[in-house]
Motif scaffolding. Structure first.
Motif, mmCIF file in Angstrom:
data_model
loop_
_atom_site.group_PDB
_atom_site.id
_atom_site.type_symbol
_atom_site.label_atom_id
_atom_site.label_comp_id
_atom_site.label_asym_id
_atom_site.label_seq_id
_atom_site.Cartn_x
_atom_site.Cartn_y
_atom_site.Cartn_z
ATOM 1 N N LEU A 243 -53.278 -2.220 -8.406
ATOM 2 C CA LEU A 243 -52.443 -3.340 -8.852
ATOM 3 C C LEU A 243 -53.035 -4.676 -8.405
ATOM 4 O O LEU A 243 -52.922 -5.678 -9.107
ATOM 5 N N SER A 244 -53.682 -4.678 -7.253
ATOM 6 C CA SER A 244 -54.318 -5.911 -6.769
ATOM 7 C C SER A 244 -55.398 -6.384 -7.737
ATOM 8 O O SER A 244 -55.537 -7.581 -7.999
ATOM 9 N N TYR A 245 -56.182 -5.449 -8.277
ATOM 10 C CA TYR A 245 -57.189 -5.819 -9.279
ATOM 11 C C TYR A 245 -56.514 -6.411 -10.509
ATOM 12 O O TYR A 245 -56.916 -7.452 -11.017
ATOM 13 N N TRP A 246 -55.494 -5.713 -11.015
ATOM 14 C CA TRP A 246 -54.869 -6.118 -12.281
ATOM 15 C C TRP A 246 -54.085 -7.419 -12.133
ATOM 16 O O TRP A 246 -53.867 -8.122 -13.112
ATOM 17 N N ARG A 247 -53.684 -7.733 -10.912
ATOM 18 C CA ARG A 247 -52.975 -8.998 -10.672
ATOM 19 C C ARG A 247 -53.929 -10.116 -10.275
ATOM 20 O O ARG A 247 -53.501 -11.216 -9.941
ATOM 21 N N ALA A 248 -55.227 -9.803 -10.285
ATOM 22 C CA ALA A 248 -56.273 -10.786 -9.962
ATOM 23 C C ALA A 248 -56.161 -11.316 -8.537
ATOM 24 O O ALA A 248 -56.431 -12.483 -8.269
ATOM 25 N N ASP A 249 -55.779 -10.447 -7.605
ATOM 26 C CA ASP A 249 -55.815 -10.809 -6.186
ATOM 27 C C ASP A 249 -57.268 -10.854 -5.716
ATOM 28 O O ASP A 249 -58.175 -10.370 -6.396
ATOM 29 N N GLN A 250 -57.480 -11.379 -4.515
ATOM 30 C CA GLN A 250 -58.820 -11.361 -3.931
ATOM 31 C C GLN A 250 -59.141 -9.949 -3.425
ATOM 32 O O GLN A 250 -58.265 -9.258 -2.906
ATOM 33 N N TYR A 251 -60.405 -9.555 -3.584
ATOM 34 C CA TYR A 251 -60.826 -8.284 -2.987
ATOM 35 C C TYR A 251 -62.295 -8.368 -2.598
ATOM 36 O O TYR A 251 -63.064 -9.146 -3.157
ATOM 37 N N ILE A 252 -62.649 -7.566 -1.612
ATOM 38 C CA ILE A 252 -64.006 -7.572 -1.062
ATOM 39 C C ILE A 252 -64.660 -6.229 -1.352
ATOM 40 O O ILE A 252 -64.080 -5.177 -1.060
ATOM 41 N N GLU A 308 -59.289 -16.012 -17.882
ATOM 42 C CA GLU A 308 -59.676 -14.911 -18.778
ATOM 43 C C GLU A 308 -59.520 -13.566 -18.067
ATOM 44 O O GLU A 308 -59.023 -12.593 -18.650
ATOM 45 N N GLU A 309 -59.941 -13.499 -16.787
ATOM 46 C CA GLU A 309 -59.775 -12.270 -16.017
ATOM 47 C C GLU A 309 -58.294 -11.953 -15.816
ATOM 48 O O GLU A 309 -57.868 -10.804 -15.964
ATOM 49 N N LEU A 310 -57.529 -12.968 -15.455
ATOM 50 C CA LEU A 310 -56.100 -12.785 -15.224
ATOM 51 C C LEU A 310 -55.430 -12.224 -16.475
ATOM 52 O O LEU A 310 -54.622 -11.291 -16.399
ATOM 53 N N LEU A 311 -55.764 -12.762 -17.623
ATOM 54 C CA LEU A 311 -55.165 -12.326 -18.886
ATOM 55 C C LEU A 311 -55.622 -10.916 -19.257
ATOM 56 O O LEU A 311 -54.804 -10.041 -19.572
ATOM 57 N N THR A 312 -56.931 -10.696 -19.194
ATOM 58 C CA THR A 312 -57.501 -9.409 -19.597
ATOM 59 C C THR A 312 -56.992 -8.268 -18.730
ATOM 60 O O THR A 312 -56.685 -7.180 -19.224
ATOM 61 N N LEU A 313 -56.907 -8.501 -17.431
ATOM 62 C CA LEU A 313 -56.464 -7.452 -16.504
ATOM 63 C C LEU A 313 -54.946 -7.364 -16.439
ATOM 64 O O LEU A 313 -54.381 -6.265 -16.424
ATOM 65 N N GLY A 314 -54.285 -8.511 -16.402
ATOM 66 C CA GLY A 314 -52.829 -8.513 -16.267
ATOM 67 C C GLY A 314 -52.122 -7.849 -17.424
ATOM 68 O O GLY A 314 -51.113 -7.158 -17.244
ATOM 69 N N GLY A 320 -47.295 -7.216 -17.182
ATOM 70 C CA GLY A 320 -48.050 -8.280 -17.826
ATOM 71 C C GLY A 320 -48.440 -9.385 -16.859
ATOM 72 O O GLY A 320 -48.591 -9.173 -15.651
ATOM 73 N N VAL A 321 -48.595 -10.592 -17.396
ATOM 74 C CA VAL A 321 -48.944 -11.775 -16.595
ATOM 75 C C VAL A 321 -47.648 -12.562 -16.380
ATOM 76 O O VAL A 321 -47.082 -13.107 -17.329
ATOM 77 N N TRP A 326 -49.481 -16.710 -13.133
ATOM 78 C CA TRP A 326 -50.237 -17.678 -13.928
ATOM 79 C C TRP A 326 -50.266 -19.035 -13.221
ATOM 80 O O TRP A 326 -51.300 -19.695 -13.155
ATOM 81 N N GLY A 327 -49.125 -19.428 -12.650
ATOM 82 C CA GLY A 327 -49.020 -20.719 -11.962
ATOM 83 C C GLY A 327 -49.903 -20.829 -10.734
ATOM 84 O O GLY A 327 -50.340 -21.925 -10.372
ATOM 85 N N LEU A 328 -50.208 -19.697 -10.104
ATOM 86 C CA LEU A 328 -51.107 -19.710 -8.946
ATOM 87 C C LEU A 328 -52.521 -20.119 -9.362
ATOM 88 O O LEU A 328 -53.268 -20.702 -8.589
ATOM 89 N N PHE A 329 -52.898 -19.766 -10.602
ATOM 90 C CA PHE A 329 -54.242 -20.057 -11.091
ATOM 91 C C PHE A 329 -54.315 -21.370 -11.859
ATOM 92 O O PHE A 329 -55.333 -22.050 -11.833
#
Length: 384
Positions: A243-252, A308-314, A320-321, A326-329
């Motif tokens: 879910l972290s990936y799909w929500r466009a969170d940070q990851y290492i 684009e990443e947020l939309l494509t993954l979310g 959804g998004v 969305w407001g964070l970005f």
């Protein structure tokens, strides 16, 4: 963990089959790179850790424990953090799984792929259907409610009835999380060569769509929430890491070929970067030993690329998004201002594929199944 005992016929991942692995050296490099990149990111708390591969269950529990200790030493790793290990049925005997649990793993993702021996041979898997059953049962005993299985569909020669039957078998065996992936032919794989040579043929597109819809209907009827295009969970057993990936969170990303998305605040960075670690393990180790990490490429992502990443993954998820995410970005321009005006998104809403409301932008049940065909229009509207 990039190593496997055998390469599957459909696999084009960054995996290596070698006579022997210097695990102590690999472990030291994983620990050092994790520490370096965590310090570079300056993150204070970790929500999840995922050991992927390759076949991470071939590593020893000692290696897993050492990496988790490095993570906990560089940032806060709460006891509630999800720690997942990918495993193959052929390397998951009960004592080994118990070792992983003692090391700190609390969720297992098992690459079952099929519960039919003929299909497993076709895929080049090294386990049998019976070994897969035993592995899942052992895992559920040690990780109850936190054991996931992967299944593939759309195999050469596979019928809708055979897929439905296999799904019913899997339902009797599985825990509370299932990932379903349509087989894709990747260039350079043994399976792609067989299909190209005419010795095997894939099911037609209409049949593939039917298989997917069958699976969705069967799993939802069995109490699973279809929370992402390929993922189903019941009793709240969603994968927080994915879910972290799909929500466009940070990851290492740590290890050969790993990907990451984070802001390198430790060197004064203020923009999110896309990072990829060196692919080849021996070269990667040499780089880690000399400079603390093996980052091969790093690209600063523009605001548009991040959206684009947020939309494509979310849009892969049932939530959804959201307006909040969305407001964070991009707080200057709301979802409504981008997609609520006449254009492609409005047409997709009128056709029943998309919803834009007080929660945010998301696909309908029908839209989720054809997301890839919706995205080009949405990305065009976003870019304008």
């Amino acid at each position: 963990w990039p190593y496997c005992r055998k390469r599957c016929s459909y696999c084009n991942f960054n995996t290596y089959v070698v006579p022997a692995v210097d695990e102590a050296a690999v472990r030291a490099c994983l620990v050092r790179e994790a520490h370096t990149l965590l310090r570079l990111s300056q993150v204070h708390s970790i929500t999840s850790v995922f050991f992927g591969g390759g076949t991470p269950s071939l590593a020893s529990p000692r290696t897993v424990a050492a990496v988790l200790e490095a993570v906990a030493g560089a940032a806060h790793l709460p006891t509630s953090a999800e720690v997942t290990l990918e495993a193959n049925p052929s390397s998951t005997d009960t004592s080994r799984l118990a070792g992983f649990r003692a090391a700190g793993v609390n969720r297992l993702s098992i690459g079952v792929q099929s519960l039919d021996d003929a299909e497993l041979r076709l895929l080049g898997r090294e386990h049998t259907a019976e070994e897969a059953r035993k592995a899942v049962e052992a895992a559920r005993g040690l990780f109850p409610g936190r054991t996931s299985i992967d299944l593939l569909f759309g195999l050469p020669g596979q019928s809708r009835d055979a897929w439905a039957e296999g799904l019913e078998v899997a339902l009797r065996l599985c825990d509370d999380h299932i990932s379903l992936y349509q087989l894709t032919l990747e260039r350079g794989t043994a399976l792609a060569a067989q299909v190209r040579g005419g010795t095997l043929s894939l099911p037609p597109q209409d049949l593939l769509a039917d298989m997917y819809q069958t699976a969705r209907t069967v799993l939802v009827a069995a109490g699973f929430r279809h929370y992402e295009v390929s993922n189903f969970a019941r009793k709240g057993a969603l994968s927080s890491h994915n879910l972290s990936y799909w929500r466009a969170d940070q990851y290492i990303g740590v290890g050969p070929g790993a990907h990451g998305r984070f802001v390198p605040r430790g060197e004064g960075g203020c923009s999110r970067e896309a990072r990829v670690q060196t692919l080849e393990p021996v070269t990667w180790m040499r780089e880690v030993q000399s400079q603390g990490h093996g980052t091969r490429s790093r690209v600063v992502l523009s605001p548009l690329e991040q959206l684009e990443e947020l939309l494509t993954l979310g849009l892969r998820t049932d939530e959804g998004v959201t307006h909040e995410r969305w407001g964070l970005f991009f707080p200057q321009l709301s979802l409504q201002m981008v997609f609520g005006v006449p254009g492609e998104a409005q047409e997709l809403q009128e056709q029943g594929w998309l919803l834009l409301d007080g929660s945010g932008l998301r696909c309908t049940w029908a839209g989720l199944a054809v997301l890839d065909s919706l995205l080009p229009d949405l990305l065009c509207q976003l870019q304008r």
